[in-house]
Scaffold this motif. Structure first.
Motif, PDB file in Angstrom:
ATOM      1  N   MET A 101      11.232 107.772  31.084  1.00 44.14           N
ATOM      2  CA  MET A 101      10.565 107.181  29.968  1.00 44.14           C
ATOM      3  C   MET A 101      10.599 106.524  29.049  1.00 44.14           C
ATOM      4  O   MET A 101      12.290 105.165  29.244  1.00 44.14           O
ATOM      5  N   ARG A 102      10.574 105.054  28.584  1.00 40.21           N
ATOM      6  CA  ARG A 102      11.065 104.176  27.808  1.00 40.21           C
ATOM      7  C   ARG A 102       9.923 103.667  27.185  1.00 40.21           C
ATOM      8  O   ARG A 102       9.080 104.040  26.041  1.00 40.21           O
ATOM      9  N   ALA A 103      11.494 103.113  26.103  1.00 42.60           N
ATOM     10  CA  ALA A 103      10.411 102.826  24.424  1.00 42.60           C
ATOM     11  C   ALA A 103      11.657 101.459  24.073  1.00 42.60           C
ATOM     12  O   ALA A 103      12.259 101.570  25.407  1.00 42.60           O
ATOM     13  N   THR A 104      10.709 101.017  23.412  1.00 41.36           N
ATOM     14  CA  THR A 104      12.000  99.655  22.665  1.00 41.36           C
ATOM     15  C   THR A 104      11.968 100.356  20.831  1.00 41.36           C
ATOM     16  O   THR A 104      11.149 100.682  20.837  1.00 41.36           O
ATOM     17  N   GLU A 105      12.594  99.508  20.071  1.00 42.76           N
ATOM     18  CA  GLU A 105      12.780  99.747  18.907  1.00 42.76           C
ATOM     19  C   GLU A 105      11.766  99.361  18.380  1.00 42.76           C
ATOM     20  O   GLU A 105      10.653  98.455  18.685  1.00 42.76           O
ATOM     21  N   ASN A 106      11.573 100.777  17.209  1.00 46.17           N
ATOM     22  CA  ASN A 106      10.004 100.331  16.425  1.00 46.17           C
ATOM     23  C   ASN A 106       8.966 100.677  17.082  1.00 46.17           C
ATOM     24  O   ASN A 106       7.528 100.660  16.045  1.00 46.17           O
ATOM     25  N   GLY A 129      19.871 104.266  26.080  1.00 50.95           N
ATOM     26  CA  GLY A 129      20.005 104.581  27.302  1.00 50.95           C
ATOM     27  C   GLY A 129      19.908 102.896  27.654  1.00 50.95           C
ATOM     28  O   GLY A 129      19.411 101.861  27.509  1.00 50.95           O
ATOM     29  N   PRO A 130      19.925 102.742  29.627  1.00 52.74           N
ATOM     30  CA  PRO A 130      19.963 101.597  29.434  1.00 52.74           C
ATOM     31  C   PRO A 130      18.320 100.683  30.002  1.00 52.74           C
ATOM     32  O   PRO A 130      17.526 102.615  30.209  1.00 52.74           O
ATOM     33  N   GLU A 131      17.322 100.124  29.919  1.00 52.55           N
ATOM     34  CA  GLU A 131      16.379  99.776  30.593  1.00 52.55           C
ATOM     35  C   GLU A 131      15.169 100.090  29.636  1.00 52.55           C
ATOM     36  O   GLU A 131      14.178 100.760  30.413  1.00 52.55           O
ATOM     37  N   GLY A 132      15.521 100.755  27.895  1.00 54.09           N
ATOM     38  CA  GLY A 132      14.442 101.372  26.925  1.00 54.09           C
ATOM     39  C   GLY A 132      14.988 103.383  27.357  1.00 54.09           C
ATOM     40  O   GLY A 132      13.280 103.995  27.114  1.00 54.09           O
ATOM     41  N   GLU A 133      15.585 103.521  28.167  1.00 51.42           N
ATOM     42  CA  GLU A 133      15.393 105.108  28.611  1.00 51.42           C
ATOM     43  C   GLU A 133      16.457 105.864  27.066  1.00 51.42           C
ATOM     44  O   GLU A 133      17.215 105.153  26.526  1.00 51.42           O
ATOM     45  N   PRO A 134      16.379 106.975  27.661  1.00 53.38           N
ATOM     46  CA  PRO A 134      16.597 107.790  26.399  1.00 53.38           C
ATOM     47  C   PRO A 134      18.718 108.105  26.348  1.00 53.38           C
ATOM     48  O   PRO A 134      18.983 107.526  27.873  1.00 53.38           O
ATOM     49  N   PRO A 135      19.244 108.374  25.219  1.00 52.39           N
ATOM     50  CA  PRO A 135      18.366 108.443  24.277  1.00 52.39           C
ATOM     51  C   PRO A 135      18.538 107.657  23.056  1.00 52.39           C
ATOM     52  O   PRO A 135      18.418 106.785  23.393  1.00 52.39           O
TER      53      PRO A 135
END
Length: 61
Positions: free
Chosen positions: A1-6, A30-36
Motif C-alpha cells: 500500500m502506498r499513499a501521499t500526504e493529503n 514509511g519509505p516510498e509512501g508505505e505505512p505507518p
C-alpha cells in the motif's frame, strides 16, 4: 500500500452498527509512501495508523 500526504482514507466499520471512519493522511512515515501514516480523522482525533484489510486510500492529485 502506498499513499501521499493529503490522501483521504476510509477505515471500514467491522459490523453493520459500526460506522466507517474517514480521515486525511498528514504524514507518511514509511519509505516510498508505505505505512505507518499519521492520520487526522474527521472527528478531530489524530493517530498513527498501520493499515489493515479494512483500510482504503483515496488518492488526491
Amino acid at each position: 500500500m502506498r499513499a501521499t500526504e493529503n490522501d483521504r482514507i476510509i477505515i471500514r466499520g467491522k459490523t453493520d452498527s459500526t460506522p466507517d471512519r474517514h480521515g486525511t493522511i498528514r504524514e507518511v512515515r514509511g519509505p516510498e509512501g508505505e505505512p505507518p501514516y499519521l492520520v487526522s480523522f474527521d472527528d478531530g482525533h489524530e493517530t498513527l495508523v498501520f493499515p489493515g484489510t479494512d483500510f482504503v486510500v483515496e488518492h488526491t492529485r
